[in-house]
Design a protein around this motif. Structure first.
Motif, PDB file in Angstrom:
ATOM      1  N   GLY A  75       0.805  -1.211   0.000  1.00  0.00           N
ATOM      2  CA  GLY A  75       0.000   0.000   0.000  1.00  0.00           C
ATOM      3  C   GLY A  75       0.835   1.256   0.000  1.00  0.00           C
ATOM      4  O   GLY A  75       2.033   1.236   0.267  1.00  0.00           O
ATOM      5  N   THR A  76       0.162   2.369  -0.305  1.00  0.00           N
ATOM      6  CA  THR A  76       0.774   3.690  -0.311  1.00  0.00           C
ATOM      7  C   THR A  76      -0.005   4.553   0.663  1.00  0.00           C
ATOM      8  O   THR A  76      -1.237   4.566   0.629  1.00  0.00           O
ATOM      9  N   TYR A  77       0.716   5.264   1.519  1.00  0.00           N
ATOM     10  CA  TYR A  77       0.099   5.997   2.620  1.00  0.00           C
ATOM     11  C   TYR A  77       0.686   7.395   2.730  1.00  0.00           C
ATOM     12  O   TYR A  77       1.830   7.618   2.343  1.00  0.00           O
ATOM     13  N   PRO A  78      -0.063   8.327   3.326  1.00  0.00           N
ATOM     14  CA  PRO A  78       0.513   9.650   3.594  1.00  0.00           C
ATOM     15  C   PRO A  78       1.522   9.548   4.735  1.00  0.00           C
ATOM     16  O   PRO A  78       1.459   8.628   5.558  1.00  0.00           O
ATOM     17  N   ASN A  82       3.410  14.398   8.353  1.00  0.00           N
ATOM     18  CA  ASN A  82       3.105  15.472   7.395  1.00  0.00           C
ATOM     19  C   ASN A  82       4.340  16.265   6.962  1.00  0.00           C
ATOM     20  O   ASN A  82       4.282  17.484   6.800  1.00  0.00           O
ATOM     21  N   ASN A  83       5.441  15.560   6.771  1.00  0.00           N
ATOM     22  CA  ASN A  83       6.664  16.204   6.291  1.00  0.00           C
ATOM     23  C   ASN A  83       6.398  16.741   4.881  1.00  0.00           C
ATOM     24  O   ASN A  83       6.034  15.972   3.989  1.00  0.00           O
ATOM     25  N   PRO A  84       6.579  18.040   4.654  1.00  0.00           N
ATOM     26  CA  PRO A  84       6.267  18.611   3.342  1.00  0.00           C
ATOM     27  C   PRO A  84       7.172  18.114   2.219  1.00  0.00           C
ATOM     28  O   PRO A  84       6.839  18.271   1.046  1.00  0.00           O
ATOM     29  N   CYS A 112       9.128   8.003   0.100  1.00  0.00           N
ATOM     30  CA  CYS A 112       9.225   8.572  -1.240  1.00  0.00           C
ATOM     31  C   CYS A 112       9.166  10.094  -1.134  1.00  0.00           C
ATOM     32  O   CYS A 112       8.174  10.657  -0.660  1.00  0.00           O
ATOM     33  N   TYR A 113      10.228  10.732  -1.577  1.00  0.00           N
ATOM     34  CA  TYR A 113      10.344  12.184  -1.465  1.00  0.00           C
ATOM     35  C   TYR A 113       9.854  12.881  -2.731  1.00  0.00           C
ATOM     36  O   TYR A 113       9.889  12.309  -3.822  1.00  0.00           O
ATOM     37  N   LYS A 114       9.427  14.104  -2.566  1.00  0.00           N
ATOM     38  CA  LYS A 114       8.912  14.887  -3.691  1.00  0.00           C
ATOM     39  C   LYS A 114       9.982  15.169  -4.741  1.00  0.00           C
ATOM     40  O   LYS A 114       9.670  15.377  -5.905  1.00  0.00           O
ATOM     41  N   ASN A 115      11.248  15.125  -4.345  1.00  0.00           N
ATOM     42  CA  ASN A 115      12.334  15.351  -5.304  1.00  0.00           C
ATOM     43  C   ASN A 115      12.644  14.107  -6.143  1.00  0.00           C
ATOM     44  O   ASN A 115      13.559  14.108  -6.947  1.00  0.00           O
TER      45      ASN A 115
END
Length: 127
Positions: A75-78, A82-84, A112-115
């Motif tokens: 699964g994929t979770y938030p 809440n690290n931006p 998984c990071y936004k970068n």
């Protein structure tokens, strides 16, 4: 236990770099920070609480890249904090036979990071 941890850290330092999951094609990185997290007391105690030994945990950690490669995305979770900078958290599972021959489920967490960077974060053995 300290010797097992130090041995695992040494083995993992020789294995830093990327691994690609065969099922999802998601590339992850094993870094120095990942190694510290994977060999931490908190990570170890989770596996011990699930009925495994320190040796079983650390040997699994030493093989995390090969375990990750064959695992299946659960699964994929938030991110709970809440690290931006974090896009999401992915959890992977696979069956795994420990170094002592015990059957387990290896539960791997990837941040998984936004970068675009995906880091191996934790491994827990479950019965």
């Amino acid at each position: 236990m300290k010797d097992l941890r130090k041995t695992s850290q040494k083995v993992l330092k020789e294995k830093t770099g990327n691994a690609i999951n065969k099922n999802t094609k998601i590339k992850v990185n094993l870094s120095g920070k990942s190694i510290d997290k994977l060999t931490s007391g908190k990570a170890l105690h989770k596996s011990i609480a699930n009925g495994f030994t320190a040796k079983e945990h650390f040997k699994a950690v030493e093989n995390i890249k090969s375990i990750y490669r064959k695992s299946v995305l659960k699964g994929t979770y938030p991110d709970r904090d809440n690290n931006p900078n974090i896009k999401d958290i992915k959890r992977f599972v696979t069956s795994y036979e420990t170094c002592l021959g015990n059957k387990s489920t290896a539960y791997i967490t990837v941040k998984c990071y936004k970068n675009g960077l995906n880091k191996l974060y934790s491994l827990e053995l479950l019965k």
